[in-house]
Design a protein around this motif. Structure first.
Motif, mmCIF file in Angstrom:
data_model
loop_
_atom_site.group_PDB
_atom_site.id
_atom_site.type_symbol
_atom_site.label_atom_id
_atom_site.label_comp_id
_atom_site.label_asym_id
_atom_site.label_seq_id
_atom_site.Cartn_x
_atom_site.Cartn_y
_atom_site.Cartn_z
ATOM 1 N N MET A 1 0.848 -1.185 0.000
ATOM 2 C CA MET A 1 0.000 0.000 0.000
ATOM 3 C C MET A 1 0.887 1.239 0.000
ATOM 4 O O MET A 1 1.919 1.269 0.659
ATOM 5 C CB MET A 1 -0.903 0.006 1.247
ATOM 6 C CG MET A 1 -1.791 1.233 1.342
ATOM 7 S SD MET A 1 -2.722 1.375 2.894
ATOM 8 C CE MET A 1 -3.870 0.030 2.739
ATOM 9 N N ASN A 2 0.485 2.230 -0.741
ATOM 10 C CA ASN A 2 1.209 3.488 -0.803
ATOM 11 C C ASN A 2 0.548 4.445 0.188
ATOM 12 O O ASN A 2 -0.664 4.640 0.156
ATOM 13 C CB ASN A 2 1.153 4.039 -2.228
ATOM 14 C CG ASN A 2 2.252 5.029 -2.506
ATOM 15 O OD1 ASN A 2 3.186 5.181 -1.734
ATOM 16 N ND2 ASN A 2 2.136 5.723 -3.622
ATOM 17 N N ALA A 22 8.643 1.525 10.057
ATOM 18 C CA ALA A 22 9.131 0.150 10.215
ATOM 19 C C ALA A 22 8.649 -0.489 11.516
ATOM 20 O O ALA A 22 8.623 -1.714 11.630
ATOM 21 C CB ALA A 22 10.654 0.113 10.136
ATOM 22 N N GLN A 23 8.215 0.316 12.465
ATOM 23 C CA GLN A 23 7.659 -0.221 13.717
ATOM 24 C C GLN A 23 6.393 -1.041 13.455
ATOM 25 O O GLN A 23 6.007 -1.860 14.267
ATOM 26 C CB GLN A 23 7.287 0.921 14.670
ATOM 27 C CG GLN A 23 8.423 1.821 15.055
ATOM 28 C CD GLN A 23 7.906 3.028 15.813
ATOM 29 O OE1 GLN A 23 7.411 2.895 16.923
ATOM 30 N NE2 GLN A 23 7.998 4.203 15.202
ATOM 31 N N TYR A 24 5.757 -0.780 12.305
ATOM 32 C CA TYR A 24 4.477 -1.426 12.000
ATOM 33 C C TYR A 24 4.588 -2.521 10.949
ATOM 34 O O TYR A 24 3.624 -3.227 10.719
ATOM 35 C CB TYR A 24 3.459 -0.353 11.566
ATOM 36 C CG TYR A 24 3.281 0.670 12.656
ATOM 37 C CD1 TYR A 24 2.424 0.421 13.720
ATOM 38 C CD2 TYR A 24 4.039 1.829 12.667
ATOM 39 C CE1 TYR A 24 2.301 1.322 14.759
ATOM 40 C CE2 TYR A 24 3.929 2.740 13.704
ATOM 41 C CZ TYR A 24 3.059 2.476 14.748
ATOM 42 O OH TYR A 24 2.955 3.373 15.782
ATOM 43 N N GLY A 25 5.747 -2.646 10.304
ATOM 44 C CA GLY A 25 5.917 -3.693 9.304
ATOM 45 C C GLY A 25 6.990 -3.335 8.291
ATOM 46 O O GLY A 25 7.715 -2.355 8.432
ATOM 47 N N GLN A 26 7.059 -4.150 7.253
ATOM 48 C CA GLN A 26 8.070 -4.028 6.202
ATOM 49 C C GLN A 26 7.831 -2.792 5.334
ATOM 50 O O GLN A 26 6.805 -2.671 4.687
ATOM 51 C CB GLN A 26 8.017 -5.289 5.335
ATOM 52 C CG GLN A 26 8.896 -5.265 4.113
ATOM 53 C CD GLN A 26 10.321 -5.663 4.419
ATOM 54 O OE1 GLN A 26 10.571 -6.414 5.352
ATOM 55 N NE2 GLN A 26 11.245 -5.161 3.641
ATOM 56 N N VAL A 27 8.809 -1.878 5.335
ATOM 57 C CA VAL A 27 8.756 -0.693 4.485
ATOM 58 C C VAL A 27 9.548 -1.004 3.220
ATOM 59 O O VAL A 27 10.700 -1.404 3.282
ATOM 60 C CB VAL A 27 9.365 0.535 5.205
ATOM 61 C CG1 VAL A 27 9.452 1.735 4.272
ATOM 62 C CG2 VAL A 27 8.556 0.868 6.445
ATOM 63 N N MET A 49 4.404 0.243 1.872
ATOM 64 C CA MET A 49 4.504 -0.939 2.722
ATOM 65 C C MET A 49 3.873 -2.105 1.977
ATOM 66 O O MET A 49 2.835 -1.953 1.325
ATOM 67 C CB MET A 49 3.815 -0.702 4.060
ATOM 68 C CG MET A 49 4.487 0.384 4.880
ATOM 69 S SD MET A 49 3.726 0.653 6.489
ATOM 70 C CE MET A 49 4.322 -0.772 7.385
ATOM 71 N N GLU A 50 4.530 -3.256 2.062
ATOM 72 C CA GLU A 50 4.094 -4.423 1.303
ATOM 73 C C GLU A 50 2.747 -4.972 1.783
ATOM 74 O O GLU A 50 1.887 -5.317 0.998
ATOM 75 C CB GLU A 50 5.167 -5.501 1.422
ATOM 76 C CG GLU A 50 5.098 -6.515 0.305
ATOM 77 C CD GLU A 50 6.480 -7.030 -0.043
ATOM 78 O OE1 GLU A 50 6.702 -8.221 0.201
ATOM 79 O OE2 GLU A 50 7.302 -6.249 -0.526
ATOM 80 N N ASN A 51 2.577 -5.037 3.097
ATOM 81 C CA ASN A 51 1.395 -5.652 3.683
ATOM 82 C C ASN A 51 0.334 -4.582 3.977
ATOM 83 O O ASN A 51 0.590 -3.655 4.743
ATOM 84 C CB ASN A 51 1.815 -6.382 4.967
ATOM 85 C CG ASN A 51 0.676 -7.097 5.646
ATOM 86 O OD1 ASN A 51 -0.332 -6.490 5.998
ATOM 87 N ND2 ASN A 51 0.832 -8.381 5.839
ATOM 88 N N ALA A 53 -2.446 -4.690 5.685
ATOM 89 C CA ALA A 53 -2.908 -4.654 7.079
ATOM 90 C C ALA A 53 -1.907 -3.892 7.951
ATOM 91 O O ALA A 53 -2.297 -3.089 8.805
ATOM 92 C CB ALA A 53 -3.110 -6.068 7.608
ATOM 93 N N GLU A 54 -0.619 -4.135 7.720
ATOM 94 C CA GLU A 54 0.420 -3.413 8.465
ATOM 95 C C GLU A 54 0.390 -1.929 8.108
ATOM 96 O O GLU A 54 0.524 -1.069 8.977
ATOM 97 C CB GLU A 54 1.803 -3.997 8.163
ATOM 98 C CG GLU A 54 2.000 -5.390 8.724
ATOM 99 C CD GLU A 54 3.302 -6.042 8.267
ATOM 100 O OE1 GLU A 54 3.985 -5.493 7.370
ATOM 101 O OE2 GLU A 54 3.632 -7.114 8.814
ATOM 102 N N ALA A 55 0.197 -1.643 6.829
ATOM 103 C CA ALA A 55 0.121 -0.250 6.380
ATOM 104 C C ALA A 55 -1.060 0.456 7.039
ATOM 105 O O ALA A 55 -0.931 1.593 7.503
ATOM 106 C CB ALA A 55 -0.005 -0.195 4.868
ATOM 107 N N GLN A 56 -2.197 -0.215 7.114
ATOM 108 C CA GLN A 56 -3.383 0.378 7.727
ATOM 109 C C GLN A 56 -3.160 0.629 9.214
ATOM 110 O O GLN A 56 -3.561 1.664 9.738
ATOM 111 C CB GLN A 56 -4.618 -0.511 7.512
ATOM 112 C CG GLN A 56 -5.917 0.161 7.920
ATOM 113 C CD GLN A 56 -6.184 1.459 7.162
ATOM 114 O OE1 GLN A 56 -6.192 1.483 5.940
ATOM 115 N NE2 GLN A 56 -6.378 2.547 7.889
ATOM 116 N N SER A 57 -2.488 -0.287 9.900
ATOM 117 C CA SER A 57 -2.229 -0.064 11.324
ATOM 118 C C SER A 57 -1.244 1.089 11.518
ATOM 119 O O SER A 57 -1.362 1.849 12.481
ATOM 120 C CB SER A 57 -1.771 -1.345 12.035
ATOM 121 O OG SER A 57 -0.524 -1.759 11.578
ATOM 122 N N ALA A 58 -0.295 1.263 10.591
ATOM 123 C CA ALA A 58 0.614 2.410 10.658
ATOM 124 C C ALA A 58 -0.153 3.714 10.459
ATOM 125 O O ALA A 58 0.065 4.691 11.184
ATOM 126 C CB ALA A 58 1.709 2.274 9.602
#
Length: 89
Positions: A1-2, A22-27, A49-51, A53-58
């Protein structure tokens, strides 16, 4: 996700933004938009961010938070993408 990030301090470099997300996932990519002539930050940029769900939590965690003495605005990037070539002639 961008992810679109605005109200970034002019002192912030791409490395600092990458570490924040990066605290929330793979950048996968960070780009701060700079003025073509002065090379100075325009105060906004993009984090990929690739994921999703991680992007949304960030986005949820970081939107409106203080970063380098500025309240950053974090949202899913909307608009043109390379894959949206339907409008191209």
């Amino acid at each position: 996700m961008n992810i679109f990030v605005s109200n970034i301090s002019f002192k912030v470099r791409e490395q600092a933004l990458s570490e924040l997300f990066a605290q929330y996932g793979q950048v996968t990519n960070v780009r701060i938009i700079k003025d073509k002539e002065t090379r100075r930050s325009k105060g906004y940029g993009f984090v990929e961010m690739e994921n999703d769900a991680e992007a949304q939590s960030a986005i949820d965690a970081l939107n409106g938070t203080m970063h380098f003495e500025r309240n950053i605005v974090v949202a899913e990037a909307k608009g043109k993408k390379e894959s949206d070539s339907a409008s191209a002639s």
